[in-house]
Design a protein around this motif. Sequence first.
Motif: not given
Length: 230
Positions: A125-126, A129
């Motif tokens: 998820k990071d 982003m």
Amino acid sequence: MNPASEILFTIFPSRCVLCNRPTDGLVCNDCLSKLPSRFFRCRICGRPVPVKNSICSNCLEEKSRFFRRGFTIFNYNNENVKKLIEFIKFYEMPQLINIMDKYSKLLKTIPLKSACIIPVPMHKKDIRMRGYNQAVLIAKKLKQIIGFNICFDCVEKIKQTKHQVGLTAKERKTNLKGAFRLLKLPRQQTILIVDDVFTTGSTVNEIAKLFYKENMECYFFSLAATPMAN
């Protein structure tokens, strides 16, 4: 430089990201020369220490250290070094990693004959982003300079953790506990973990522990290190 680029450079000359003066690259030679890369280093973790051939208090006090030794280029206790790391991580300027080429002589003194480079993984998820993992880019550049192999999928981050900035040493350890898992073992018995900044060592130690359990020897490299744990 092609004609179109020459015209653009004349009208809008490139400026140093640190001092804003015109320069051919992202960082001018004057700012590069002032980045702190010459300092006494802890004999174990490589962080800046006040006395030559000494061991920092963190390494003296740490009872569960799973890496053998660390190497770094810059003292993080410098505003321009902090800016560089911020630009690389948060301002979509990963090309600043190329300044490592200027320190190839220092990097080639890393006393390892062979090792597998393991970039510190980010949670999926990071990565979505940010768009990239800066540790992977640092690892690729390090490979270009010292020639070791890289394993991109040996370790996975399975737990999305809080940002480490602002956390105490104890909070960092708790934050990262169980955050990584070992997916496969490289052929090499020596591991060189790569990250951007070494602070308390919690991230490196958590990954090194995975390989320690497999009777493998771990070292690490970071672009910068803090003089003492925050």
